[in-house]
Motif scaffolding. Structure first.
Motif, mmCIF file in Angstrom:
data_model
loop_
_atom_site.group_PDB
_atom_site.id
_atom_site.type_symbol
_atom_site.label_atom_id
_atom_site.label_comp_id
_atom_site.label_asym_id
_atom_site.label_seq_id
_atom_site.Cartn_x
_atom_site.Cartn_y
_atom_site.Cartn_z
ATOM 1 N N SER A 197 0.830 -1.211 0.000
ATOM 2 C CA SER A 197 0.000 0.000 0.000
ATOM 3 C C SER A 197 0.865 1.261 0.000
ATOM 4 O O SER A 197 0.390 2.329 -0.391
ATOM 5 N N TYR A 198 2.139 1.140 0.420
ATOM 6 C CA TYR A 198 3.044 2.289 0.349
ATOM 7 C C TYR A 198 3.408 2.602 -1.098
ATOM 8 O O TYR A 198 3.742 3.728 -1.426
ATOM 9 N N CYS A 199 3.375 1.586 -1.960
ATOM 10 C CA CYS A 199 3.789 1.752 -3.355
ATOM 11 C C CYS A 199 2.620 1.985 -4.301
ATOM 12 O O CYS A 199 2.773 2.616 -5.330
ATOM 13 N N PHE A 200 1.477 1.413 -3.971
ATOM 14 C CA PHE A 200 0.340 1.444 -4.888
ATOM 15 C C PHE A 200 -0.852 2.114 -4.232
ATOM 16 O O PHE A 200 -1.056 2.004 -3.038
ATOM 17 N N LYS A 201 -1.638 2.745 -5.054
ATOM 18 C CA LYS A 201 -2.878 3.367 -4.574
ATOM 19 C C LYS A 201 -4.061 2.472 -4.968
ATOM 20 O O LYS A 201 -5.072 2.950 -5.473
ATOM 21 N N VAL A 202 -3.923 1.168 -4.732
ATOM 22 C CA VAL A 202 -4.999 0.224 -5.028
ATOM 23 C C VAL A 202 -6.090 0.436 -3.990
ATOM 24 O O VAL A 202 -5.839 0.337 -2.783
ATOM 25 N N LYS A 203 -7.287 0.736 -4.470
ATOM 26 C CA LYS A 203 -8.405 0.982 -3.557
ATOM 27 C C LYS A 203 -8.656 -0.265 -2.703
ATOM 28 O O LYS A 203 -8.743 -1.368 -3.208
ATOM 29 N N GLY A 204 -8.745 -0.064 -1.403
ATOM 30 C CA GLY A 204 -9.056 -1.145 -0.485
ATOM 31 C C GLY A 204 -7.867 -1.928 0.020
ATOM 32 O O GLY A 204 -8.024 -2.782 0.887
ATOM 33 N N LEU A 205 -6.670 -1.653 -0.480
ATOM 34 C CA LEU A 205 -5.501 -2.442 -0.068
ATOM 35 C C LEU A 205 -5.242 -2.313 1.439
ATOM 36 O O LEU A 205 -4.909 -3.303 2.101
ATOM 37 N N ASN A 206 -5.456 -1.131 1.996
ATOM 38 C CA ASN A 206 -5.302 -0.954 3.447
ATOM 39 C C ASN A 206 -6.399 -1.668 4.234
ATOM 40 O O ASN A 206 -6.249 -1.920 5.424
ATOM 41 N N LEU A 207 -7.500 -1.977 3.570
ATOM 42 C CA LEU A 207 -8.624 -2.668 4.202
ATOM 43 C C LEU A 207 -8.411 -4.189 4.265
ATOM 44 O O LEU A 207 -9.034 -4.868 5.076
ATOM 45 N N VAL A 208 -7.511 -4.704 3.431
ATOM 46 C CA VAL A 208 -7.293 -6.153 3.349
ATOM 47 C C VAL A 208 -6.960 -6.793 4.700
ATOM 48 O O VAL A 208 -7.532 -7.835 5.028
ATOM 49 N N SER B 127 -11.490 -9.521 -0.713
ATOM 50 C CA SER B 127 -10.022 -9.567 -0.564
ATOM 51 C C SER B 127 -9.372 -10.068 -1.848
ATOM 52 O O SER B 127 -8.339 -9.550 -2.281
ATOM 53 N N GLY B 128 -9.974 -11.085 -2.454
ATOM 54 C CA GLY B 128 -9.447 -11.640 -3.694
ATOM 55 C C GLY B 128 -9.458 -10.630 -4.834
ATOM 56 O O GLY B 128 -8.507 -10.557 -5.620
ATOM 57 N N LEU B 129 -10.516 -9.846 -4.917
ATOM 58 C CA LEU B 129 -10.579 -8.813 -5.961
ATOM 59 C C LEU B 129 -9.506 -7.750 -5.761
ATOM 60 O O LEU B 129 -8.839 -7.338 -6.718
ATOM 61 N N ILE B 130 -9.329 -7.323 -4.525
ATOM 62 C CA ILE B 130 -8.308 -6.308 -4.230
ATOM 63 C C ILE B 130 -6.919 -6.867 -4.532
ATOM 64 O O ILE B 130 -6.082 -6.199 -5.159
ATOM 65 N N TYR B 131 -6.665 -8.099 -4.113
ATOM 66 C CA TYR B 131 -5.370 -8.721 -4.383
ATOM 67 C C TYR B 131 -5.157 -8.964 -5.884
ATOM 68 O O TYR B 131 -4.025 -8.910 -6.368
ATOM 69 N N THR B 132 -6.218 -9.198 -6.631
ATOM 70 C CA THR B 132 -6.092 -9.364 -8.085
ATOM 71 C C THR B 132 -5.621 -8.065 -8.724
ATOM 72 O O THR B 132 -4.725 -8.070 -9.582
ATOM 73 N N VAL B 133 -6.190 -6.943 -8.293
ATOM 74 C CA VAL B 133 -5.749 -5.632 -8.801
ATOM 75 C C VAL B 133 -4.285 -5.414 -8.431
ATOM 76 O O VAL B 133 -3.486 -4.954 -9.258
ATOM 77 N N LEU B 134 -3.912 -5.755 -7.203
ATOM 78 C CA LEU B 134 -2.515 -5.624 -6.778
ATOM 79 C C LEU B 134 -1.607 -6.475 -7.663
ATOM 80 O O LEU B 134 -0.557 -6.008 -8.124
ATOM 81 N N ALA B 135 -1.990 -7.720 -7.906
ATOM 82 C CA ALA B 135 -1.169 -8.619 -8.728
ATOM 83 C C ALA B 135 -0.970 -8.038 -10.130
ATOM 84 O O ALA B 135 0.143 -8.052 -10.663
ATOM 85 N N ILE B 136 -2.026 -7.512 -10.713
ATOM 86 C CA ILE B 136 -1.919 -6.911 -12.048
ATOM 87 C C ILE B 136 -0.945 -5.735 -12.023
ATOM 88 O O ILE B 136 -0.084 -5.608 -12.898
ATOM 89 N N GLU B 137 -1.054 -4.891 -11.000
ATOM 90 C CA GLU B 137 -0.151 -3.741 -10.877
ATOM 91 C C GLU B 137 1.300 -4.191 -10.665
ATOM 92 O O GLU B 137 2.223 -3.596 -11.217
ATOM 93 N N LYS B 138 1.498 -5.249 -9.869
ATOM 94 C CA LYS B 138 2.862 -5.746 -9.625
ATOM 95 C C LYS B 138 3.513 -6.230 -10.917
ATOM 96 O O LYS B 138 4.690 -5.980 -11.145
ATOM 97 N N TRP B 139 2.759 -6.945 -11.753
ATOM 98 C CA TRP B 139 3.329 -7.494 -12.986
ATOM 99 C C TRP B 139 3.649 -6.404 -14.004
ATOM 100 O O TRP B 139 4.467 -6.624 -14.901
ATOM 101 N N LYS B 140 3.065 -5.218 -13.863
ATOM 102 C CA LYS B 140 3.361 -4.105 -14.767
ATOM 103 C C LYS B 140 4.712 -3.455 -14.451
ATOM 104 O O LYS B 140 5.273 -2.775 -15.294
ATOM 105 N N MET B 141 5.194 -3.638 -13.237
ATOM 106 C CA MET B 141 6.419 -2.978 -12.774
ATOM 107 C C MET B 141 7.671 -3.702 -13.265
ATOM 108 O O MET B 141 7.679 -4.925 -13.383
ATOM 109 N N PRO B 142 8.759 -2.960 -13.467
ATOM 110 C CA PRO B 142 10.047 -3.620 -13.723
ATOM 111 C C PRO B 142 10.459 -4.424 -12.481
ATOM 112 O O PRO B 142 10.099 -4.067 -11.351
ATOM 113 N N LEU B 143 11.212 -5.488 -12.660
ATOM 114 C CA LEU B 143 11.597 -6.361 -11.543
ATOM 115 C C LEU B 143 12.420 -5.636 -10.486
ATOM 116 O O LEU B 143 12.274 -5.910 -9.294
#
Length: 191
Positions: free
Chosen positions: A126-137, A163-179
């Motif tokens: 949540s420090y890196c991404f502004k995924v809605k609900g990530l702090n709620l997980v 939780s699964g929907l929020i984590y799915t958005v997080l996963a998509i955002e993670k895969w967009k980032m350089p390693l």
């Protein structure tokens, strides 16, 4: 270095990654992705349970097994500078996985430890991404453990589904980032 910079990798620093670093980042991201899919699968299993369909227990068992695998992938490859925080996040999964083997009938207990890991990951990310609900997980996962203990499939379905929907958005955002974003500056890791 501020508190946030002590906890996790700094994406502004471009570290030279070796093969092990790349495997570590990919494994971590696979763990997050598998966790998201496992929660969505558990959501489906709980709905099937409410509908009293015969396939519910099999899907539920597969979902929980994949949650365990995702915990191992993520806990083994967490990238947090502070060794105490890293230990809490990782060891929660190791304890959960040991309980999964020793006390398989106590789902709420071992899932609770595994969910500590994924709550920590949600807060870290949540420090890196502004995924809605990530702090709620973390709250959703804590409530899921309570509801799992109470054996309330309808409420559990709603909690793990969200939780699964929020984590799915997080996963998509993670895969967009350089390693290298996950690793940050190797010199900052406490050993």
């Amino acid at each position: 270095m501020n508190h946030t910079e002590k906890l996790m990798a700094n994406p502004e620093h471009k570290e030279q990654l070796d093969g092990l670093d790349k495997i570590s980042v990919v494994s971590y991201r696979l763990g997050i992705t598998l966790f998201a899919l496992s929660l969505l699968s558990l959501f489906s299993a709980e709905l099937l349970c409410v509908l009293e369909l015969e396939t519910a227990p099999v899907l539920r068992e597969w979902s929980i097994n994949f949650i365990a695998v995702s915990a191992a992938l993520s806990a083994a490859n967490i990238h947090v500078y502070d060794k105490k925080v890293r230990a809490i996040i990782a060891w929660s999964s190791w304890i959960g996985l040991a309980l999964f083997i020793v006390l398989p009938s106590k789902e709420w207990l071992y899932i609770g430890f595994i969910f500590i890991t994924f709550s920590g990951i949600a807060l870290k990310e949540s420090y890196c991404f502004k995924v809605k609900g990530l702090n709620l997980v973390p709250l959703l996962l804590i409530l899921s453990v309570l509801v799992l203990w109470m054996k309330e499939p309808t409420i559990l379905a709603a909690l793990v589904g969200l939780s699964g929907l929020i984590y799915t958005v997080l996963a998509i955002e993670k895969w967009k980032m350089p390693l290298h974003f996950d690793i940050g500056n190797k010199a900052n890791y406490e050993i």
